[in-house]
Motif scaffolding. Structure first.
Motif, PDB file in Angstrom:
ATOM      1  N   THR A   1       0.809  -1.210   0.000  1.00 19.17           N
ATOM      2  CA  THR A   1       0.000   0.000   0.000  1.00 19.17           C
ATOM      3  C   THR A   1       0.842   1.260   0.000  1.00 19.17           C
ATOM      4  O   THR A   1       0.328   2.336  -0.227  1.00 19.17           O
ATOM      5  CB  THR A   1      -0.937   0.029   1.218  1.00 19.17           C
ATOM      6  N   SER A   2       2.140   1.146   0.288  1.00 18.92           N
ATOM      7  CA  SER A   2       2.966   2.353   0.322  1.00 18.92           C
ATOM      8  C   SER A   2       3.298   2.782  -1.105  1.00 18.92           C
ATOM      9  O   SER A   2       3.564   1.952  -1.963  1.00 18.92           O
ATOM     10  CB  SER A   2       4.247   2.109   1.118  1.00 18.92           C
ATOM     11  N   PRO A   3       3.258   4.104  -1.368  1.00 16.78           N
ATOM     12  CA  PRO A   3       3.539   4.582  -2.723  1.00 16.78           C
ATOM     13  C   PRO A   3       5.001   4.333  -3.077  1.00 16.78           C
ATOM     14  O   PRO A   3       5.878   4.465  -2.246  1.00 16.78           O
ATOM     15  CB  PRO A   3       3.235   6.075  -2.656  1.00 16.78           C
ATOM     16  N   SER A   4       5.248   3.945  -4.326  1.00 20.64           N
ATOM     17  CA  SER A   4       6.616   3.596  -4.701  1.00 20.64           C
ATOM     18  C   SER A   4       7.266   4.657  -5.573  1.00 20.64           C
ATOM     19  O   SER A   4       8.454   4.881  -5.465  1.00 20.64           O
ATOM     20  CB  SER A   4       6.629   2.247  -5.417  1.00 20.64           C
ATOM     21  N   SER A   5       6.526   5.324  -6.411  1.00 19.03           N
ATOM     22  CA  SER A   5       7.155   6.294  -7.297  1.00 19.03           C
ATOM     23  C   SER A   5       7.154   7.673  -6.639  1.00 19.03           C
ATOM     24  O   SER A   5       6.409   7.936  -5.702  1.00 19.03           O
ATOM     25  CB  SER A   5       6.421   6.363  -8.634  1.00 19.03           C
ATOM     26  N   LEU A   6       7.982   8.539  -7.143  1.00 16.96           N
ATOM     27  CA  LEU A   6       8.084   9.886  -6.613  1.00 16.96           C
ATOM     28  C   LEU A   6       6.752  10.621  -6.764  1.00 16.96           C
ATOM     29  O   LEU A   6       6.314  11.324  -5.853  1.00 16.96           O
ATOM     30  CB  LEU A   6       9.205  10.652  -7.329  1.00 16.96           C
ATOM     31  N   ALA A   7       6.091  10.448  -7.888  1.00 15.56           N
ATOM     32  CA  ALA A   7       4.809  11.120  -8.114  1.00 15.56           C
ATOM     33  C   ALA A   7       3.761  10.641  -7.111  1.00 15.56           C
ATOM     34  O   ALA A   7       2.988  11.443  -6.585  1.00 15.56           O
ATOM     35  CB  ALA A   7       4.331  10.866  -9.538  1.00 15.56           C
ATOM     36  N   GLU A   8       3.740   9.345  -6.817  1.00 17.30           N
ATOM     37  CA  GLU A   8       2.786   8.815  -5.849  1.00 17.30           C
ATOM     38  C   GLU A   8       3.083   9.326  -4.451  1.00 17.30           C
ATOM     39  O   GLU A   8       2.167   9.665  -3.700  1.00 17.30           O
ATOM     40  CB  GLU A   8       2.801   7.289  -5.868  1.00 17.30           C
ATOM     41  N   ARG A   9       4.367   9.371  -4.073  1.00 18.26           N
ATOM     42  CA  ARG A   9       4.739   9.888  -2.752  1.00 18.26           C
ATOM     43  C   ARG A   9       4.382  11.359  -2.643  1.00 18.26           C
ATOM     44  O   ARG A   9       3.896  11.814  -1.607  1.00 18.26           O
ATOM     45  CB  ARG A   9       6.226   9.678  -2.492  1.00 18.26           C
ATOM     46  N   GLU A  10       4.610  12.126  -3.702  1.00 19.32           N
ATOM     47  CA  GLU A  10       4.276  13.546  -3.683  1.00 19.32           C
ATOM     48  C   GLU A  10       2.764  13.734  -3.586  1.00 19.32           C
ATOM     49  O   GLU A  10       2.284  14.601  -2.847  1.00 19.32           O
ATOM     50  CB  GLU A  10       4.815  14.242  -4.931  1.00 19.32           C
ATOM     51  N   GLN A  11       2.001  12.923  -4.304  1.00 17.78           N
ATOM     52  CA  GLN A  11       0.541  13.006  -4.234  1.00 17.78           C
ATOM     53  C   GLN A  11       0.061  12.670  -2.826  1.00 17.78           C
ATOM     54  O   GLN A  11      -0.828  13.348  -2.295  1.00 17.78           O
ATOM     55  CB  GLN A  11      -0.099  12.058  -5.263  1.00 17.78           C
ATOM     56  N   ALA A  12       0.642  11.644  -2.221  1.00 23.34           N
ATOM     57  CA  ALA A  12       0.265  11.278  -0.856  1.00 23.34           C
ATOM     58  C   ALA A  12       0.600  12.413   0.111  1.00 23.34           C
ATOM     59  O   ALA A  12      -0.183  12.719   1.018  1.00 23.34           O
ATOM     60  CB  ALA A  12       0.979   9.990  -0.439  1.00 23.34           C
ATOM     61  N   PHE A  13       1.747  13.051  -0.095  1.00 22.23           N
ATOM     62  CA  PHE A  13       2.132  14.188   0.745  1.00 22.23           C
ATOM     63  C   PHE A  13       1.137  15.337   0.589  1.00 22.23           C
ATOM     64  O   PHE A  13       0.708  15.927   1.565  1.00 22.23           O
ATOM     65  CB  PHE A  13       3.542  14.665   0.384  1.00 22.23           C
ATOM     66  N   ARG A  14       0.747  15.639  -0.642  1.00 17.06           N
ATOM     67  CA  ARG A  14      -0.223  16.718  -0.880  1.00 17.06           C
ATOM     68  C   ARG A  14      -1.565  16.397  -0.228  1.00 17.06           C
ATOM     69  O   ARG A  14      -2.219  17.278   0.329  1.00 17.06           O
ATOM     70  CB  ARG A  14      -0.414  16.936  -2.375  1.00 17.06           C
ATOM     71  N   GLU A  15      -1.982  15.138  -0.300  1.00 22.61           N
ATOM     72  CA  GLU A  15      -3.245  14.751   0.320  1.00 22.61           C
ATOM     73  C   GLU A  15      -3.180  14.891   1.837  1.00 22.61           C
ATOM     74  O   GLU A  15      -4.128  15.370   2.462  1.00 22.61           O
ATOM     75  CB  GLU A  15      -3.600  13.314  -0.063  1.00 22.61           C
TER      76      GLU A  15
END
Length: 166
Positions: free
Chosen positions: A77-91
């Motif tokens: 469930t943890s985001p793997s790509s930089l874009a996914e991590r950044e999206q999770a951070f924004r959320e």
């Protein structure tokens, strides 16, 4: 007698040996490009190209490591790509901002309620205390409250205090 540069030479040897102990992985991304790093993303087949201990075979990322010094595998469930991590951070940041705004609105509402309750209790005390009370009619003229109007006003304030103040 020891040589004066012996401790420096030993320290230099230790410092050059430390990077060799780190593990380096190699893996391909979905576009077929090869990447190198100290920790591969979860769910990607990676091979250890440097730093493997004797007897340790190259393995897929995400498998459990027998040694305690290996980092735990990333959860699916943890985001793997930089874009996914950044999206999770924004959320997370948006949720925190929303919670902060909600808390500010609730604090403002509590402040307004406290002010209303204080003002209503002061007005009720004045009504019960026998002070002369004046209200303005539709024409803007002052009218003094008689005993009946005073009692009605006090009852209305008591109901409002009972409903809104605790």
């Amino acid at each position: 007698m020891t040589h004066p540069f012996a401790p420096v030479a030993i320290l230099a040897l230790l410092l050059t040996a430390l990077p060799a102990a780190a593990q380096v992985y190699s893996w391909k991304d979905k576009d077929g490009r090869i990447h190198y790093g100290d920790m591969p993303p979860a769910g990607v087949e990676a091979t250890v190209i440097r730093g493997a201990r004797p007897g340790a075979a190259a393995r897929k990322a995400g498998e459990t490591a027998p040694s305690a010094d290996m980092p735990p595998a990333a959860t699916p469930t943890s985001p793997s790509s930089l874009a996914e991590r950044e999206q999770a951070f924004r959320e997370r940041r948006a949720a925190a901002a929303e919670a902060e705004a909600k808390a500010a609105r609730e604090a403002e509402s509590r402040g307004e309620t406290e002010r209303f309750c204080t003002d209503a209790q002061h007005e009720l005390a004045a009504l019960r205390g026998g002070q002369r009370m004046v209200r303005f009619n539709v024409k803007g003229e002052r009218e003094f409250l008689d005993d009946r109007a005073r009692a009605e006003q006090a009852e209305a304030l008591e109901r409002k205090i009972a409903d809104h103040c605790r």
